[in-house]
Design an enzyme around this catalytic site. Structure first.
Site, PDB file in Angstrom:
ATOM      1  N   ARG A  97       5.466  12.711  -3.015  1.00 25.91           N
ATOM      2  CA  ARG A  97       5.550  13.195  -1.517  1.00 25.91           C
ATOM      3  C   ARG A  97       6.343  12.395  -0.755  1.00 25.91           C
ATOM      4  NH1 ARG A  97      -0.209  13.606  -0.193  1.00 25.91           N
ATOM      5  NH2 ARG A  97      -0.520  14.151  -2.311  1.00 25.91           N
ATOM      6  N   ARG A 110      13.628   4.016  12.144  1.00 24.58           N
ATOM      7  CA  ARG A 110      12.572   4.695  12.245  1.00 24.58           C
ATOM      8  C   ARG A 110      11.445   4.533  13.450  1.00 24.58           C
ATOM      9  NH1 ARG A 110       9.655   4.547   6.577  1.00 24.58           N
ATOM     10  NH2 ARG A 110       8.696   6.322   7.457  1.00 24.58           N
ATOM     11  N   GLU A 152      12.631 -10.136   1.156  1.00 30.44           N
ATOM     12  CA  GLU A 152      11.978  -8.781   1.778  1.00 30.44           C
ATOM     13  C   GLU A 152      12.680  -7.488   1.376  1.00 30.44           C
ATOM     14  OE1 GLU A 152      11.299  -8.951   6.047  1.00 30.44           O
ATOM     15  OE2 GLU A 152      10.112  -6.861   6.003  1.00 30.44           O
ATOM     16  N   TYR A 191      11.746   8.525   1.081  1.00 24.15           N
ATOM     17  CA  TYR A 191      11.400   7.387   0.012  1.00 24.15           C
ATOM     18  C   TYR A 191      12.276   7.793  -1.061  1.00 24.15           C
ATOM     19  CZ  TYR A 191       8.072   5.572   3.113  1.00 24.15           C
ATOM     20  OH  TYR A 191       7.611   5.216   4.375  1.00 24.15           O
ATOM     21  N   HIS A 198      12.834  -3.265   1.784  1.00 23.76           N
ATOM     22  CA  HIS A 198      12.386  -2.031   2.113  1.00 23.76           C
ATOM     23  C   HIS A 198      13.075  -0.920   1.324  1.00 23.76           C
ATOM     24  CE1 HIS A 198       9.317  -3.611   4.534  1.00 23.76           C
ATOM     25  NE2 HIS A 198      10.203  -4.288   4.896  1.00 23.76           N
ATOM     26  N   PRO A 227       0.865  -1.220  -0.010  1.00 27.54           N
ATOM     27  CA  PRO A 227       0.072   0.032   0.246  1.00 27.54           C
ATOM     28  C   PRO A 227       0.764   1.208  -0.122  1.00 27.54           C
ATOM     29  CG  PRO A 227      -0.138  -1.010   2.179  1.00 27.54           C
ATOM     30  CD  PRO A 227       0.493  -2.097   1.161  1.00 27.54           C
ATOM     31  N   ASN A 228       0.336   2.236  -0.832  1.00 27.69           N
ATOM     32  CA  ASN A 228       0.654   3.673  -0.800  1.00 27.69           C
ATOM     33  C   ASN A 228       2.032   3.901  -1.903  1.00 27.69           C
ATOM     34  OD1 ASN A 228      -1.278   4.945   0.492  1.00 27.69           O
ATOM     35  ND2 ASN A 228      -0.749   3.833   2.487  1.00 27.69           N
ATOM     36  N   ALA A 267       3.288  -0.992   4.685  1.00 25.94           N
ATOM     37  CA  ALA A 267       2.760  -1.074   6.096  1.00 25.94           C
ATOM     38  C   ALA A 267       2.124  -2.389   6.586  1.00 25.94           C
ATOM     39  CB  ALA A 267       1.798   0.088   6.315  1.00 25.94           C
ATOM     40  N   ASN A 280       7.900  -6.032  -1.152  1.00 21.46           N
ATOM     41  CA  ASN A 280       7.983  -4.740  -0.202  1.00 21.46           C
ATOM     42  C   ASN A 280       6.379  -4.703   0.270  1.00 21.46           C
ATOM     43  OD1 ASN A 280       8.014  -2.296   1.376  1.00 21.46           O
ATOM     44  ND2 ASN A 280       8.991  -1.191  -0.372  1.00 21.46           N
TER      45      ASN A 280
HETATM   46  O1  CA2 Z   1      10.684   1.781   3.581  1.00 25.09           O
HETATM   47  C1  CA2 Z   1       9.711   0.867   2.796  1.00 25.09           C
HETATM   48  O2  CA2 Z   1       9.990   0.461   1.831  1.00 25.09           O
HETATM   49  C2  CA2 Z   1       8.332   0.895   3.499  1.00 25.09           C
HETATM   50  O3  CA2 Z   1       8.104  -0.397   3.312  1.00 25.09           O
HETATM   51  C3  CA2 Z   1       7.481   1.848   3.043  1.00 25.09           C
HETATM   52  C4  CA2 Z   1       6.163   1.735   3.536  1.00 25.09           C
HETATM   53  C5  CA2 Z   1       6.249   1.841   5.202  1.00 25.09           C
HETATM   54  O4  CA2 Z   1       5.032   1.574   6.032  1.00 25.09           O
HETATM   55  C6  CA2 Z   1       7.489   0.765   5.810  1.00 25.09           C
HETATM   56  O5  CA2 Z   1       7.461   0.839   7.116  1.00 25.09           O
HETATM   57  C7  CA2 Z   1       8.528   0.923   5.093  1.00 25.09           C
HETATM   58  C8  CA2 Z   1       5.419   2.965   3.332  1.00 25.09           C
HETATM   59  C9  CA2 Z   1       5.032   3.099   1.720  1.00 25.09           C
HETATM   60  C10 CA2 Z   1       4.427   4.248   1.712  1.00 25.09           C
HETATM   61  O6  CA2 Z   1       5.044   4.948   0.553  1.00 25.09           O
HETATM   62  C11 CA2 Z   1       4.651   6.509   0.401  1.00 25.09           C
HETATM   63  C12 CA2 Z   1       5.400   6.877  -0.607  1.00 25.09           C
HETATM   64  C13 CA2 Z   1       5.437   8.455  -1.019  1.00 25.09           C
HETATM   65  C14 CA2 Z   1       4.345   8.928  -0.183  1.00 25.09           C
HETATM   66  C15 CA2 Z   1       3.703   8.427   0.759  1.00 25.09           C
HETATM   67  C16 CA2 Z   1       3.704   7.039   1.111  1.00 25.09           C
END
Ligand code: CA2
Length: 152
Positions: free
Chosen positions: A23, A112, A103, A28, A105, A15-16, A82, A79
């Site tokens: 953003r 974090r 896995e 990221y 990330h 997700p996301n 969340a 990946n």
């Molecule tokens: O670091 C990663 O790849 C994560 O899997 C990214 C997830 C986070 O919940 C994990 O803890 C670590 C979040 C992905 C959301 O990505 C976004 C990208 C741009 C704007 C908002 C969210």
């Protein structure tokens, strides 16, 4: 090269991650999901693999794709975003398949918030790569390809 189980890897994104590059670029980076797909496919092809790269915001769809990967792919890179930190369903789906899972990330989840320090994916994966941004996807493809070569 044909897309049979022997040379196909799945790269599954949760997700996301479709928002990458738009953003939260401080966390990221500026790489978009489309960039990640291109980077991963290029590395996979260098290693002799085809790559099925997908993203979903839905937990059940990730579970379906993990099961599908267990039947149709040589290995999976995931990946779970969340859902990494919440999903027993994803843990169980990975535990139920026989192909190796890596896995990945983008961020270093251990540097974090505390709630990101536990992963339901890690203990059912062959290995974990985190904190290297987009390069982590390349590292994951290389690691999976090496693992598959060793096993064949
Ligand atoms: O670091 C990663 O790849 C994560 O899997 C990214 C997830 C986070 O919940 C994990 O803890 C670590 C979040 C992905 C959301 O990505 C976004 C990208 C741009 C704007 C908002 C969210």
């Amino acid at each position: 090269m044909s897309d049979n189980k022997n040379n196909l890897i799945y790269i599954l994104n949760g997700p996301n991650l479709n928002l990458l590059g738009t953003r939260e670029v401080d966390i990221y980076g500026e790489t978009t999901l489309a960039d990640l797909q291109e980077i991963s496919s290029a590395k996979a092809s260098e290693c002799g693999y085809a790559c099925d790269f997908r993203q979903t915001n839905t937990e059940g769809e990730l579970v379906d794709w993990i099961q599908e990967g267990g039947r149709s792919a040589a290995g999976i890179i995931i990946n779970a975003a969340a859902y990494t930190h919440t999903s027993v369903a994803i843990h169980d789906a990975i535990a139920a398949i026989d192909v190796p899972v890596i896995e990945v990330h983008l961020s270093n989840i251990f540097a974090r918030e505390d709630y990101r320090h536990h992963s339901f994916v890690s203990d059912v994966s062959a290995g974990v790569i985190c904190g290297f941004g987009a390069n982590g996807y390349k590292l994951a493809v290389t690691a999976l390809a090496d693992l598959l070569q060793q096993g064949s």
